[in-house]
Design an enzyme around this catalytic site. Structure first.
Site, PDB file in Angstrom:
ATOM      1  N   ARG A 152      -1.882  -5.958  -8.363  1.00 13.44           N
ATOM      2  CA  ARG A 152      -0.702  -6.780  -8.083  1.00 13.44           C
ATOM      3  C   ARG A 152      -0.503  -7.885  -9.110  1.00 13.44           C
ATOM      4  O   ARG A 152       0.573  -8.110  -9.598  1.00 13.44           O
ATOM      5  CB  ARG A 152      -0.822  -7.412  -6.689  1.00 13.44           C
ATOM      6  N   LYS A 178     -19.157  -5.055   9.029  1.00  8.09           N
ATOM      7  CA  LYS A 178     -17.949  -5.847   8.805  1.00  8.09           C
ATOM      8  C   LYS A 178     -16.844  -5.372   9.748  1.00  8.09           C
ATOM      9  O   LYS A 178     -16.485  -4.204   9.723  1.00  8.09           O
ATOM     10  CB  LYS A 178     -17.485  -5.635   7.357  1.00  8.09           C
ATOM     11  N   SER A 197      -2.934  -7.650   3.299  1.00 12.41           N
ATOM     12  CA  SER A 197      -3.114  -7.487   4.750  1.00 12.41           C
ATOM     13  C   SER A 197      -3.423  -8.845   5.383  1.00 12.41           C
ATOM     14  O   SER A 197      -2.959  -9.166   6.473  1.00 12.41           O
ATOM     15  CB  SER A 197      -4.250  -6.513   5.049  1.00 12.41           C
ATOM     16  N   HIS A 210       0.850  -1.208   0.000  1.00  5.44           N
ATOM     17  CA  HIS A 210       0.000   0.000   0.000  1.00  5.44           C
ATOM     18  C   HIS A 210       0.879   1.249   0.000  1.00  5.44           C
ATOM     19  O   HIS A 210       0.622   2.204  -0.741  1.00  5.44           O
ATOM     20  CB  HIS A 210      -0.862   0.062   1.274  1.00  5.44           C
TER      21      HIS A 210
END
Ligand code: PNS
Length: 163
Positions: free
Chosen positions: A90, A41, A128, A17
């Site tokens: 990515r 969430k 993450s 990031h």
């Protein structure tokens, strides 16, 4: 002044990031890193904790602001008079998800453009989720996250309510 918004979950921010933020901060006058949250969430870090970690990690970049938002990204982009949404791309595996989001956002607001930046080769496999998994199993994450994230992850994973 051209403003770009980099939205994401950032639970937590990692070096991939950061690489995208550094690249974009050279291309746009003003960059807003926006932590998206959805009341239903939950993640490991609260939205405020994520914002704090991103602020610490980007303190060397003077055209970067960090905040959080709830609701539709297109509304947040409009409210901030931004021109562009940035996402990191990515690998091929990201493409379908990103393509779907970019086209959905464009159908909600035809003026919104999504720009994809390719992160450095060293961070191409980072996420993450995988960073949290490695940390929770005792692996070293030194090379994958900023120092402040390493320290906070350690605290979270040791403390009560660990995930
Ligand atoms: O880091 P992530 O989880 O891949 O980021 C996804 C994110 C937060 C950018 C996306 O879920 C989002 O834009 N959420 C805000 C709600 C929204 O606008 N949804 C419709 C567009 S896909």
């Amino acid at each position: 002044m051209k403003t770009a918004i980099y939205p994401g979950s950032f639970d937590p921010i990692h070096n991939g990031h950061l690489d995208v933020i550094e690249r974009a901060s050279k291309l746009w006058d003003r960059m807003i890193v926006a932590v998206a949250f959805n009341g239903a969430k939950t993640g490991l870090f609260t939205p405020d904790e994520r914002v704090k970690l991103i602020k610490e990690s980007t303190s060397h970049l003077n055209n970067v602001e960090v905040t959080s938002f709830e609701g539709l990204l297109v509304d947040f982009v409009r409210a901030n008079e931004a021109d562009v949404v940035i996402r990191g791309l990515r690998a091929v595996s990201d493409f379908e998800y990103e393509f779907q989001m970019a086209l959905m956002n464009r159908s909600l607001d035809e003026n919104l453009e999504t720009v994809f930046l390719m992160p450095s080769q060293e961070s191409i496999y980072l996420s993450s989720r995988i960073v949290k998994e490695v940390a929770s199993l005792g692996g070293s994450i030194d090379q994958f996250v900023p120092n402040c994230v390493k320290a906070e992850l350690g605290r979270k994973l040791e403390g009560p309510g660990r995930e």
